[in-house]
Scaffold this active site. Structure first.
Site, PDB file in Angstrom:
ATOM      1  CG  ASN A  21       8.374   4.195   8.210  1.00  0.00           C
ATOM      2  OD1 ASN A  21       7.240   4.568   7.944  1.00  0.00           O
ATOM      3  ND2 ASN A  21       8.970   3.244   7.523  1.00  0.00           N
ATOM      4  CE  LYS A  22       4.259  -0.651  10.762  1.00  0.00           C
ATOM      5  NZ  LYS A  22       3.389  -0.642  11.965  1.00  0.00           N
ATOM      6  CG  ASP A  48       3.933   5.994  10.483  1.00  0.00           C
ATOM      7  OD1 ASP A  48       4.805   5.222  10.043  1.00  0.00           O
ATOM      8  OD2 ASP A  48       2.712   5.839  10.286  1.00  0.00           O
ATOM      9  NE  ARG A  75      -1.016  -0.148   6.699  1.00  0.00           N
ATOM     10  CZ  ARG A  75      -0.455   0.306   5.585  1.00  0.00           C
ATOM     11  NH1 ARG A  75      -1.117   0.239   4.418  1.00  0.00           N
ATOM     12  NH2 ARG A  75       0.735   0.826   5.596  1.00  0.00           N
ATOM     13  N   GLY A  76      -1.565   3.474   7.451  1.00  0.00           N
ATOM     14  CA  GLY A  76      -0.657   4.314   6.678  1.00  0.00           C
ATOM     15  C   GLY A  76      -0.955   5.765   7.019  1.00  0.00           C
ATOM     16  CB  ALA A  77       1.287   8.549   8.010  1.00  0.00           C
ATOM     17  CD  GLN A 119       1.598  -3.509   8.604  1.00  0.00           C
ATOM     18  OE1 GLN A 119       2.385  -4.437   8.804  1.00  0.00           O
ATOM     19  NE2 GLN A 119       1.196  -2.701   9.564  1.00  0.00           N
ATOM     20  NE  ARG A 166      -2.222   2.667  14.205  1.00  0.00           N
ATOM     21  CZ  ARG A 166      -1.506   2.131  13.210  1.00  0.00           C
ATOM     22  NH1 ARG A 166      -1.879   2.274  11.959  1.00  0.00           N
ATOM     23  NH2 ARG A 166      -0.401   1.456  13.468  1.00  0.00           N
TER      24      ARG A 166
HETATM   25  O1  MRU Z   1       0.998   0.489  11.199  1.00  0.00           O
HETATM   26  P1  MRU Z   1       0.852   1.035   9.819  1.00  0.00           P
HETATM   27  O2  MRU Z   1       0.618  -0.013   8.789  1.00  0.00           O
HETATM   28  O3  MRU Z   1      -0.148   2.155   9.742  1.00  0.00           O
HETATM   29  O4  MRU Z   1       2.286   1.679   9.505  1.00  0.00           O
HETATM   30  C1  MRU Z   1       2.460   2.389   8.307  1.00  0.00           C
HETATM   31  C2  MRU Z   1       3.855   2.828   8.070  1.00  0.00           C
HETATM   32  O5  MRU Z   1       4.713   2.687   8.900  1.00  0.00           O
HETATM   33  C3  MRU Z   1       4.130   3.536   6.775  1.00  0.00           C
HETATM   34  O6  MRU Z   1       5.461   3.352   6.402  1.00  0.00           O
HETATM   35  C4  MRU Z   1       3.878   5.038   6.940  1.00  0.00           C
HETATM   36  O7  MRU Z   1       2.618   5.278   7.501  1.00  0.00           O
HETATM   37  C5  MRU Z   1       3.982   5.762   5.662  1.00  0.00           C
HETATM   38  S1  MRU Z   1       2.650   5.327   4.599  1.00  0.00           S
HETATM   39  C6  MRU Z   1       2.691   6.203   3.175  1.00  0.00           C
END
Ligand code: MRU
Length: 341
Positions: free
Chosen positions: A243-244, A233, A49-51, A192, A87
């Site tokens: 973002n999250k 994201d 996970r993470g963009a 996370q 996603r």
């Molecule tokens: O749902 P996730 O854990 O994939 O969400 C990730 C985030 O929101 C991060 O802040 C974003 O992807 C940047 S990661 C370098």
């Protein structure tokens, strides 16, 4: 290489090798992924996970599709599409899949070479963002020696192959001896921040404390953070940033208290095809994550939920966006599409 001795995600011996992030912090387990359905399911359940990380996973996923279905077949197209749509919010996934598919006329070798290029670019980008972000926050906070940074979700090496985005800035500050403290939000519902960011901060030996999400705005108002550092994201052309979930409330609180709010993301997270934040599709992850905690049901049976995984912070609340090639000072009227790269 990360402190794990392996990258969070890589292509090894004809397969994707990744840290299974659902098992952290209890154990470090590696997953070897050889098929597209297994990759799709790993992305869905957030094993990766993470963009930036899912962008790299998607790029290598196209290689898996080529290996298992043959390039240019209908089955290849269907497999690639299933990865691309896994996603919806983080633009890196669709963008990197499309980038790698664009070279597929060159066959599997060309696809693999392009996927490695995607991975390598993210590695370089993390280092550059760490340096540029650390320079910027030292300048705008006027606290070059003892910075307190608040962050949400996980934006470290786990989210991005190595080092990461916002957490790369925190790591760089720590390596420079300038970090007084990082404050990490636990990041409900999937933790996370507690499971991954706290784990990464601990491994890097950085001073940090963990807070529940709802404490974030209060602690900002109490002056416990000199800067808010977040990842992204998807960033729209006007600077609005997805973002999250919970990021927007931090930005509101930061603005109210006069604390700088800085987004750190590679150029690959900017979506020049999305004009404004309202056009960004927000992933809804369904009931289970809200009505259960640690395997225990926490709400009456039949409870309905709303579970957006992300929110959008309007560009007016963002002080600056730090990418691997530029710093865009939104607070000075700079725009993503007018600042030279
Ligand atoms: O749902 P996730 O854990 O994939 O969400 C990730 C985030 O929101 C991060 O802040 C974003 O992807 C940047 S990661 C370098």
């Amino acid at each position: 290489m990360s402190e794990l001795g392996v990258r969070t995600l890589d292509w090894v011996d004809g397969a994707i090798l990744m840290v299974d992030q659902t098992q952290l912090p209890a154990s470090v387990e590696m997953l070897r992924i050889t098929t597209v359905p297994d990759l799709v399911s790993a992305i869905q359940r957030l094993s990766v996970r993470g963009a930036p990380a899912i962008g790299v996973a998607g790029a290598f996923g196209v290689v898996l599709a080529a290996q298992t279905e043959g390039v240019g077949t209908e089955a290849f197209d269907a497999a690639v599409e299933s990865i691309r749509l896994t996603r919806p919010t983080a633009v890196n996934l669709a963008k990197m899949v499309e980038r790698v598919v664009a070279v597929s006329a060159g066959g599997t070798d060309a696809i693999l070479a392009e996927a490695f290029a995607v991975r390598n670019e993210e590695l370089v980008a993390s280092v550059k963002m760490g340096d540029a972000g650390a320079d910027l926050v030292a300048e705008i906070t006027g606290k070059p020696d003892s910075l307190r940074a608040l962050t949400i979700c996980n934006t470290g090496g786990l989210a991005s192959v190595e080092r990461g985005t916002a957490l790369a800035v925190i790591q760089t500050l720590h390596e420079r001896g300038c970090l007084e403290e990082a404050i990490a939000l636990e990041t409900r519902p999937l933790l996370q921040g507690a499971r991954l960011t706290a784990w990464e901060l601990k491994r890097m030996g950085a001073p940090f404390r963990l807070i529940v999400d709802s404490a974030g705005p209060h602690l900002i108002s109490q002056g416990l953070a000199d800067v808010i550092l977040t990842g992204a994201d998807r960033i729209a052309v006007n600077g609005d940033t997805a973002n999250k979930i919970g990021t927007y409330s931090l930005a509101l609180a930061a603005r109210h208290s006069g604390v700088p709010f800085v987004v750190v993301a590679p150029e690959s997270t900017i979506d020049m095809g999305t004009a404004v934040g309202g056009d960004i599709e927000i992933e809804n992850r369904g009931n289970d994550e809200v009505v259960c905690f640690g395997g225990t049901t926490t709400a009456p049976e039949g409870t309905r939920t709303i579970n957006p995984a992300f929110d959008v912070t309007p560009s007016e609340l963002i002080t600056a966006i730090v990418t691997d090639t530029r710093v865009v000072r939104l607070d000075r009227g700079e725009m993503l599409d007018t600042v030279r790269r």
